[in-house]
Design a protein around this motif. Structure first.
Motif, short mmCIF file in Angstrom:
data_model
loop_
_atom_site.label_atom_id
_atom_site.label_comp_id
_atom_site.label_asym_id
_atom_site.label_seq_id
_atom_site.Cartn_x
_atom_site.Cartn_y
_atom_site.Cartn_z
N ALA A 70 0.82 -1.21 0.00
CA ALA A 70 0.00 0.00 0.00
C ALA A 70 0.85 1.26 0.00
N ARG A 71 2.12 1.12 0.39
CA ARG A 71 3.00 2.27 0.42
C ARG A 71 3.41 2.63 -1.00
N LYS A 72 3.13 3.86 -1.39
CA LYS A 72 3.42 4.31 -2.75
C LYS A 72 4.51 5.37 -2.72
N ARG A 73 5.48 5.19 -3.58
CA ARG A 73 6.49 6.22 -3.76
C ARG A 73 5.88 7.38 -4.53
N PHE A 74 6.52 8.52 -4.46
CA PHE A 74 6.04 9.66 -5.22
C PHE A 74 6.05 9.29 -6.69
N GLY A 75 4.90 9.43 -7.35
CA GLY A 75 4.79 9.02 -8.73
C GLY A 75 5.09 10.12 -9.71
N ALA A 76 5.50 11.28 -9.25
CA ALA A 76 5.78 12.39 -10.16
C ALA A 76 6.92 13.20 -9.59
N ASP A 77 7.71 13.83 -10.49
CA ASP A 77 8.74 14.71 -9.99
C ASP A 77 8.07 15.99 -9.49
N ARG A 78 8.87 16.85 -8.86
CA ARG A 78 8.30 18.02 -8.19
C ARG A 78 7.54 18.92 -9.16
N GLU A 79 8.11 19.18 -10.31
CA GLU A 79 7.45 20.08 -11.24
C GLU A 79 6.20 19.47 -11.84
N GLN A 80 6.26 18.17 -12.14
CA GLN A 80 5.06 17.51 -12.66
C GLN A 80 3.96 17.51 -11.61
N HIS A 81 4.34 17.27 -10.36
CA HIS A 81 3.35 17.28 -9.29
C HIS A 81 2.70 18.65 -9.17
N ARG A 82 3.51 19.71 -9.22
CA ARG A 82 2.95 21.06 -9.14
C ARG A 82 1.98 21.31 -10.29
N ARG A 83 2.37 20.93 -11.51
CA ARG A 83 1.50 21.17 -12.67
C ARG A 83 0.18 20.44 -12.52
N GLU A 128 -20.99 29.31 -1.34
CA GLU A 128 -19.82 30.02 -0.81
C GLU A 128 -18.59 29.86 -1.70
N ALA A 129 -18.65 28.97 -2.70
CA ALA A 129 -17.48 28.70 -3.53
C ALA A 129 -17.00 29.94 -4.26
N SER A 130 -17.92 30.83 -4.63
CA SER A 130 -17.53 32.02 -5.38
C SER A 130 -16.70 32.98 -4.53
N ALA A 131 -16.79 32.86 -3.21
CA ALA A 131 -16.04 33.76 -2.32
C ALA A 131 -14.76 33.12 -1.81
N VAL A 132 -14.46 31.93 -2.30
CA VAL A 132 -13.27 31.21 -1.85
C VAL A 132 -12.07 31.62 -2.68
N THR A 133 -10.95 31.86 -2.03
CA THR A 133 -9.69 32.08 -2.74
C THR A 133 -8.83 30.84 -2.55
N ALA A 134 -8.10 30.49 -3.59
CA ALA A 134 -7.32 29.26 -3.56
C ALA A 134 -5.89 29.53 -3.99
N ALA A 135 -4.97 28.77 -3.42
CA ALA A 135 -3.56 28.90 -3.77
C ALA A 135 -2.89 27.55 -3.57
N VAL A 136 -1.80 27.34 -4.30
CA VAL A 136 -1.01 26.13 -4.16
C VAL A 136 0.17 26.41 -3.22
N ALA A 137 0.39 25.49 -2.27
CA ALA A 137 1.50 25.64 -1.33
C ALA A 137 2.06 24.27 -1.02
N GLU A 138 3.25 24.24 -0.42
CA GLU A 138 3.83 22.96 -0.02
C GLU A 138 3.29 22.56 1.35
N VAL A 139 2.62 21.43 1.39
CA VAL A 139 2.04 20.90 2.62
C VAL A 139 2.53 19.47 2.80
#
Length: 301
Positions: A171-184, A243-254
């Motif tokens: 069940a343990r999965k390695r990261f399936g994408a490099d960092r830039e692919q994951h971000r995209r 409420e979705a129209s009032a939501v702001t979204a951003a990508v960050a490292e979590v």
């Protein structure tokens, strides 16, 4: 304990100085063991109190590692009982990791060690197995060192490690994408979700994708949503809320991965983490429980 300064004219190092040097590592260790930033902070503070009363310690790092690991082992026993009665899916607390709060995340293995996906898998382990796994895989301790921390012999530490790896298993999965692919992929997922772009989401989601939502028994789905078509309907329902129209979204490292932060009227309301496998999204984990968002929200201030 050596509390001397490192050069002429420098003030002597105090016990507080020594502890503060170790604090980030102790927090990172406790968080990996508990999956809770709030509980990790509490146990780091308890470790400091014990340190302040300890007197002379020859090897501070080893002593502190032993103390906080055993505090976590005690905490894990009661935490497991609480999680068994938790309303809906349980997910770890998200932590923003762009500033190194959980230690260096320079390699695939280091990033994986704090990923939400792996932390969920570690819930399958006994407290002792989890401690050995984290100390060995995330911090590189030898089995002799781990045995000293846990009060067991080296052979038993090896046995616990083998058992832990077997339980996590396939069940343990390695990261399936490099960092830039994951971000995209994460950015494409965010854009398609906000637009209600069904075709775009279909291209991104794996056929067997699973979505979990941890709301602590509030408005989030109480059961996992499985399969592309059901997850599509689930995501379309989220984007259609008033409420979705009032939501702001951003990508960050979590937790070492790129994730989506959703805010409403300036407050952090949700974190959506996506897991990638074979170039597609295999899992979506959404945290909306306000108590679990508190640490990440404080990091954003």
């Amino acid at each position: 304990m050596d509390l001397q300064g490192t050069g002429a004219g420098e003030r002597p190092r105090t016990p507080v100085d020594v502890f503060e040097e170790q604090r980030p590592r102790l927090f990172g260790l406790a968080y990996r063991l508990l999956g809770s930033a709030a509980e990790a902070e509490d146990l780091v503070q308890e470790t400091f109190l014990r340190w302040s009363r300890a007197g002379r310690i020859e090897v501070p790092a080893a002593w502190l590692t032993k103390v906080i690991t055993n505090l976590c082992l005690n905490q894990l026993a009661s935490a497991r009982r609480r999680r068994e009665s938790y309303a809906g899916p349980w997910l770890p607390e998200p932590v923003l990791t762009g500033d190194g709060v959980l230690g260096p995340l320079e390699t695939v293995e280091q990033r994986e060690s704090v990923s939400l996906g792996l932390l969920v898998l570690l819930e399958r382990l006994s407290p002792a197995e989890r401690a050995v796994f984290v100390l060995r895989e995330a911090f590189g301790h030898s089995h002799a060192e781990i045995g000293d921390v846990l009060g067991v012999d080296e052979a038993y530490s090896r046995q616990l490690h083998r058992r832990a790896r077997a339980h996590v298993g396939e069940a343990r999965k390695r990261f399936g994408a490099d960092r830039e692919q994951h971000r995209r992929i994460v950015e494409g997922f965010l854009a398609a979700t906000l637009r209600g772009d069904v075709a775009g989401l279909e291209r991104l989601l794996a056929a067997d994708v699973v979505a979990w939502a941890d709301g602590g028994g509030t408005t989030a789905a109480r059961r996992p949503v499985r399969g592309r078509e059901r997850v599509l309907r689930y995501l379309r329902g989220l984007s259609a809320r008033p409420e979705a129209s009032a939501v702001t979204a951003a990508v960050a490292e979590v937790n070492g991965e790129f994730a989506v932060l959703l805010r409403h009227t300036g407050e952090l309301r949700a974190v959506m983490a996506v897991e990638i496998g074979d170039g597609r999204i295999s899992a979506v984990r959404t945290l909306v429980n306000p108590a679990k968002l508190a640490f990440a929200a404080a990091q954003l201030m």
